[in-house]
Scaffold this motif. Sequence first.
Motif, PDB file in Angstrom:
ATOM      1  N   HIS A 285       0.844  -1.194   0.000  1.00  0.00           N
ATOM      2  CA  HIS A 285       0.000   0.000   0.000  1.00  0.00           C
ATOM      3  C   HIS A 285       0.875   1.237   0.000  1.00  0.00           C
ATOM      4  O   HIS A 285       1.983   1.234   0.550  1.00  0.00           O
ATOM      5  CB  HIS A 285      -0.921   0.006   1.218  1.00  0.00           C
ATOM      6  CG  HIS A 285      -1.868  -1.151   1.244  1.00  0.00           C
ATOM      7  ND1 HIS A 285      -3.055  -1.167   0.535  1.00  0.00           N
ATOM      8  CD2 HIS A 285      -1.791  -2.362   1.871  1.00  0.00           C
ATOM      9  CE1 HIS A 285      -3.673  -2.321   0.745  1.00  0.00           C
ATOM     10  NE2 HIS A 285      -2.923  -3.069   1.541  1.00  0.00           N
ATOM     11  N   GLN A 289      -3.876   5.132   1.334  1.00  0.00           N
ATOM     12  CA  GLN A 289      -4.728   3.937   1.281  1.00  0.00           C
ATOM     13  C   GLN A 289      -4.919   3.375   2.693  1.00  0.00           C
ATOM     14  O   GLN A 289      -3.967   3.288   3.471  1.00  0.00           O
ATOM     15  CB  GLN A 289      -4.090   2.862   0.396  1.00  0.00           C
ATOM     16  CG  GLN A 289      -3.929   3.269  -1.056  1.00  0.00           C
ATOM     17  CD  GLN A 289      -3.135   2.220  -1.852  1.00  0.00           C
ATOM     18  OE1 GLN A 289      -2.434   1.397  -1.287  1.00  0.00           O
ATOM     19  NE2 GLN A 289      -3.269   2.271  -3.164  1.00  0.00           N
ATOM     20  N   PHE A 291      -5.933   0.145   5.110  1.00  0.00           N
ATOM     21  CA  PHE A 291      -5.813  -1.307   5.055  1.00  0.00           C
ATOM     22  C   PHE A 291      -6.004  -1.876   6.455  1.00  0.00           C
ATOM     23  O   PHE A 291      -5.828  -1.145   7.449  1.00  0.00           O
ATOM     24  CB  PHE A 291      -4.440  -1.701   4.467  1.00  0.00           C
ATOM     25  CG  PHE A 291      -3.273  -1.019   5.138  1.00  0.00           C
ATOM     26  CD1 PHE A 291      -2.711  -1.516   6.315  1.00  0.00           C
ATOM     27  CD2 PHE A 291      -2.731   0.149   4.606  1.00  0.00           C
ATOM     28  CE1 PHE A 291      -1.637  -0.889   6.930  1.00  0.00           C
ATOM     29  CE2 PHE A 291      -1.659   0.795   5.224  1.00  0.00           C
ATOM     30  CZ  PHE A 291      -1.109   0.272   6.384  1.00  0.00           C
ATOM     31  N   THR A 293      -7.820  -3.967   3.333  1.00  0.00           N
ATOM     32  CA  THR A 293      -8.944  -3.716   2.444  1.00  0.00           C
ATOM     33  C   THR A 293      -9.977  -4.829   2.613  1.00  0.00           C
ATOM     34  O   THR A 293      -9.722  -5.852   3.251  1.00  0.00           O
ATOM     35  CB  THR A 293      -8.474  -3.675   0.991  1.00  0.00           C
ATOM     36  OG1 THR A 293      -7.980  -4.991   0.624  1.00  0.00           O
ATOM     37  CG2 THR A 293      -7.369  -2.648   0.789  1.00  0.00           C
ATOM     38  N   TRP A 313       3.378  -0.666   3.982  1.00  0.00           N
ATOM     39  CA  TRP A 313       2.955   0.712   3.692  1.00  0.00           C
ATOM     40  C   TRP A 313       4.152   1.592   3.398  1.00  0.00           C
ATOM     41  O   TRP A 313       5.116   1.628   4.159  1.00  0.00           O
ATOM     42  CB  TRP A 313       2.177   1.305   4.868  1.00  0.00           C
ATOM     43  CG  TRP A 313       1.803   2.743   4.659  1.00  0.00           C
ATOM     44  CD1 TRP A 313       1.020   3.260   3.665  1.00  0.00           C
ATOM     45  CD2 TRP A 313       2.210   3.862   5.456  1.00  0.00           C
ATOM     46  NE1 TRP A 313       0.904   4.629   3.795  1.00  0.00           N
ATOM     47  CE2 TRP A 313       1.633   5.026   4.890  1.00  0.00           C
ATOM     48  CE3 TRP A 313       3.009   3.990   6.594  1.00  0.00           C
ATOM     49  CZ2 TRP A 313       1.825   6.294   5.423  1.00  0.00           C
ATOM     50  CZ3 TRP A 313       3.210   5.252   7.135  1.00  0.00           C
ATOM     51  CH2 TRP A 313       2.619   6.403   6.552  1.00  0.00           C
TER      52      TRP A 313
END
Length: 546
Positions: A285, A289, A291, A293, A313
């Motif tokens: 990610h 974003q 998460f 998801t 990330w």
Amino acid sequence: MKDWRRMLTDTFGLQNRRSRRRLTFAVIVPVAATGFGLGYVVGFGRAGGPQPAAEFTATGVDAEADTYVRSAEPEATGGGSPELLVGGSSEVGVASAYVRFTVTEAPVRDAKLEFSIVESDPGQLLEVIGVDGRWDEATMSAAEVPPFGRAFDASSSSGSRVVFDVSKVVTGVGVYAFAVTSPDEDLLTRLHSREGGTAPRLNFRVPVTPSPSLSLSGPSASQSTRPEDGAGQSGPCEIGVKLVPTCGALWGVAPGSRTSEPRIDAIERWERRTGRPQDIFHAYHRGDQLFPTEEELEIARNPDRPRLLFLNWKPRNATWAEIAAGDKDIDAYLDRLAAHIKSTFNEPFFFTVHHEPENDVDARKGSGRTAADYAAMYRYVIEYLRGKGVSNLVTVMVYMAYLGWSTKPWHRDLYPGDDVVDWVSWDAYAYSDKGYGFGDFAEMVDRADDDGAWPGYYRWAAQSFPDKPLMLAEWGIWRSNKNPGHQATFLRQALAQLAHFPRLKALVYFETPNDRGKDSRIDKDPLALTAYRELGLSRHFQVRIP
């Protein structure tokens, strides 16, 4: 064993490689597992309240069984031999030694495992790893060895003997087994066996006046039963604290990387092709974003095939120094991320921040992207999320493992600190054409430079982070039309060479058809696919995911 999620929630505080030396691991079988599985905990009951301080005296026991196995003869046994072989050579392949002891006194302090050396190479690194001790020296072969458990100590093979500190595990009455192996492919250490005149010995101290109130809290290993580790069948290895398997290693994948294939489709396709469920699903990610998801939640919570998440990330729009100083936009994102994680996913999951930072280091003072800036940023993010109540992060430090960066003077400054790092990992790739990165599995895991400036990644990690589990967060073999059979050869060798690296507790394959022109898929060659399947189905990777 009690529910693993509750257990984890309760527990979280949340120069030339061939000329280098290494040695191995010791195995333990606990008398009673207290919820963390084989190779980790020995439990004892004590009647009454606190005991007065006792005077201790030195004693010890000789090995009751010892043997060695070698990959060149996978069905051969070494019980009864006057020597225990450890290391590697063209004649024996990968050789590992095993010893077992029974301790009948308690409490035990300052336990040391000692071997007398017949012949060794000075500087060879020795490691001690825990394993199940229910084996017979007369029948155990390389095809039947138990999976490695926890690492306890490392030592050098110089001189006439080698000694390991096993005081963390040998604490009282019980059966204790130890395995010894070496990451080096071309050096062979010879240790005296009990048939060779100087038996391996477990030395320790016990009270001068034994306490009759001490008793076993469970059956000894020799009295318990163990399920067979058949292909595709879960063995006794389970998930422990911070997702460290009690024995063996986790098997995972980042499937369909750098493609638009839906993640659920990618993981299901990969599992069908490779013939087994994956323990770890690795996803990436960036920026803002959130998460996990919905798709990742479905992958993790599949009731038929539960999987552990590894979420990666990489922040954007701020330097590492700015993030560490409290960039308001990053803080706002971390607030949203913390709220999202707490409301959607309570299970422990692997997490890293900006993997492979070496590639983005700018060593100039004030750049905001020095190695020290990275360490500060990593620490800030982990502490911020923890401060917001996110207690299920299992943090992973992911190095790039490129030799050009590893020898830079700033490389040591990247590490954020033991209190914010649970696992240490690196990304390693093998090439099928001669040149940089061409070689076998052992070369990939422990890659070193020819002039000795870098000792090798496994050796460096094992010595730098002795109390951390190690992981290949990404690994792969780049295919080549010029040498199409290399993937299969590499994977067949890996099955035996895993014994060189007992601290590796997770391997996560990076599958992609196109990473800047490189292809790591293993199902383009039927022989490579078969070899990969056999590797994943080996007993080393049979960890039960609840």
